[in-house]
Enzyme design. Structure first.
Site, PDB file in Angstrom:
ATOM      1  N   GLY A  12       0.766  -1.237   0.000  1.00  0.00           N
ATOM      2  CA  GLY A  12       0.000   0.000   0.000  1.00  0.00           C
ATOM      3  C   GLY A  12       0.796   1.285   0.000  1.00  0.00           C
ATOM      4  N   SER A  13       2.049   1.254  -0.451  1.00  0.00           N
ATOM      5  CA  SER A  13       2.837   2.494  -0.451  1.00  0.00           C
ATOM      6  C   SER A  13       2.254   3.518  -1.425  1.00  0.00           C
ATOM      7  CB  SER A  13       4.309   2.213  -0.761  1.00  0.00           C
ATOM      8  OG  SER A  13       4.449   1.622  -2.042  1.00  0.00           O
ATOM      9  N   ASN A  14       1.746   3.061  -2.564  1.00  0.00           N
ATOM     10  CA  ASN A  14       1.116   3.987  -3.507  1.00  0.00           C
ATOM     11  C   ASN A  14      -0.176   4.559  -2.927  1.00  0.00           C
ATOM     12  OD1 ASN A  14       2.211   4.839  -6.008  1.00  0.00           O
ATOM     13  ND2 ASN A  14       2.164   2.732  -6.747  1.00  0.00           N
ATOM     14  N   LEU A  85      -4.540  -6.341  -7.836  1.00  0.00           N
ATOM     15  CA  LEU A  85      -4.131  -7.328  -8.831  1.00  0.00           C
ATOM     16  C   LEU A  85      -5.268  -8.091  -9.502  1.00  0.00           C
ATOM     17  CD1 LEU A  85      -0.953  -8.748  -7.063  1.00  0.00           C
ATOM     18  CD2 LEU A  85      -1.152  -6.873  -8.700  1.00  0.00           C
ATOM     19  N   LEU A  87      -8.701  -8.514 -11.818  1.00  0.00           N
ATOM     20  CA  LEU A  87      -9.409  -7.864 -12.914  1.00  0.00           C
ATOM     21  C   LEU A  87     -10.755  -7.349 -12.393  1.00  0.00           C
ATOM     22  CD1 LEU A  87      -9.289  -7.376 -16.016  1.00  0.00           C
ATOM     23  CD2 LEU A  87     -10.574  -9.503 -16.270  1.00  0.00           C
ATOM     24  N   ASN A 102      -6.034   2.998 -13.216  1.00  0.00           N
ATOM     25  CA  ASN A 102      -5.016   2.085 -12.710  1.00  0.00           C
ATOM     26  C   ASN A 102      -3.645   2.623 -13.095  1.00  0.00           C
ATOM     27  OD1 ASN A 102      -3.941  -0.375 -11.606  1.00  0.00           O
ATOM     28  ND2 ASN A 102      -3.704  -1.160 -13.678  1.00  0.00           N
ATOM     29  N   HIS A 104       0.240   1.170 -14.045  1.00  0.00           N
ATOM     30  CA  HIS A 104       0.969  -0.036 -14.442  1.00  0.00           C
ATOM     31  C   HIS A 104       2.462   0.296 -14.467  1.00  0.00           C
ATOM     32  CE1 HIS A 104       1.470  -3.961 -16.217  1.00  0.00           C
ATOM     33  NE2 HIS A 104       2.283  -3.432 -17.115  1.00  0.00           N
ATOM     34  N   ASP A 145      -4.920  -4.158 -18.193  1.00  0.00           N
ATOM     35  CA  ASP A 145      -3.994  -3.163 -18.759  1.00  0.00           C
ATOM     36  C   ASP A 145      -4.335  -2.753 -20.191  1.00  0.00           C
ATOM     37  OD1 ASP A 145      -2.530  -3.459 -16.362  1.00  0.00           O
ATOM     38  OD2 ASP A 145      -1.478  -5.186 -17.191  1.00  0.00           O
ATOM     39  N   GLU A 174       5.993   6.581  -9.993  1.00  0.00           N
ATOM     40  CA  GLU A 174       4.624   6.373  -9.497  1.00  0.00           C
ATOM     41  C   GLU A 174       4.282   7.387  -8.417  1.00  0.00           C
ATOM     42  OE1 GLU A 174       4.430   1.517 -10.174  1.00  0.00           O
ATOM     43  OE2 GLU A 174       4.626   2.303  -8.149  1.00  0.00           O
TER      44      GLU A 174
END
Length: 193
Positions: A12-14, A85, A87, A102, A104, A145, A174
């Site tokens: 969860g750093s993002n 992760l 879909l 999202n 990538h 993606d 990011e």
């Protein structure tokens, strides 16, 4: 008040970076972080940031409307996948058209699709002799993606890079760009009611 809902599967750093970016910005709030893993590190980060969380399983996500109805109740301006992760089911994509994004860790359309995440992406980029990699922020559709690209940023692939050293460079992109792109999308969007 613009409402962001985050989805994350891992550390969860993002997600934390996004939440901190908007924490003191008026008119924008990260209202919830949803995860498909009860042991995900993102849940501890959310707790420290006083952000509500919800954990769901495959049954709730893919075979019932529980997550869909929960999202409808939250009425998000934007659903942001940050290291999520699975879909996204078509019924959720259809319920929030143009409102799910999202990030990538590579330059799409190359190195996307099922299984292309984390080290797997960086290893493939290095093994194929690419000279650059980077990030792609894109809208989510019903394929991995595959949605329309919103933004890309690039970094070099250096001689002697490992998946870990390349990942560090990509993570910096990011952290720098994802919150800013989210802010730009929200600025262009009218709040629902």
């Amino acid at each position: 008040m613009k409402n962001i809902v985050l989805f994350a599967s891992g550390a969860g750093s993002n997600a934390e970076n996004i939440a901190l970016f908007f924490k003191n910005r008026p008119g924008v709030k990260v209202s919830y972080i949803l995860s498909n893993r009860s042991d995900a590190g993102v849940l501890q980060r959310a707790k420290k940031l006083n952000i509500k969380t919800k954990v769901f399983d495959k049954e709730m996500f893919f075979h019932s409307d529980k997550v869909l109805y929960f999202l409808k109740e939250l009425s998000p301006d934007l659903i942001v996948l940050a290291g999520f992760l699975w879909l996204v089911p078509q019924k959720i994509v259809e319920a929030f058209p143009g409102r799910i994004i999202n990030i990538h860790p590579a330059l799409l359309p190359k190195y996307g699709g099922k299984g292309m995440y984390g080290r797997h992406v960086h290893r493939a980029v290095i093994e194929n002799g690419e000279k650059e990699s980077g990030i792609t922020i894109h809208y989510v559709n019903d394929k991995y993606d595959d949605g329309d690209i919103i933004f890309q940023a690039r970094c070099p692939v250096l001689e002697g890079d490992t998946p870990e050293t390349l990942a560090e460079r990509v993570h910096r992109l990011e952290y720098e760009h994802y919150p800013r792109v989210i802010a730009r999308i929200l600025e262009k969007r009218q709040s629902p009611g």
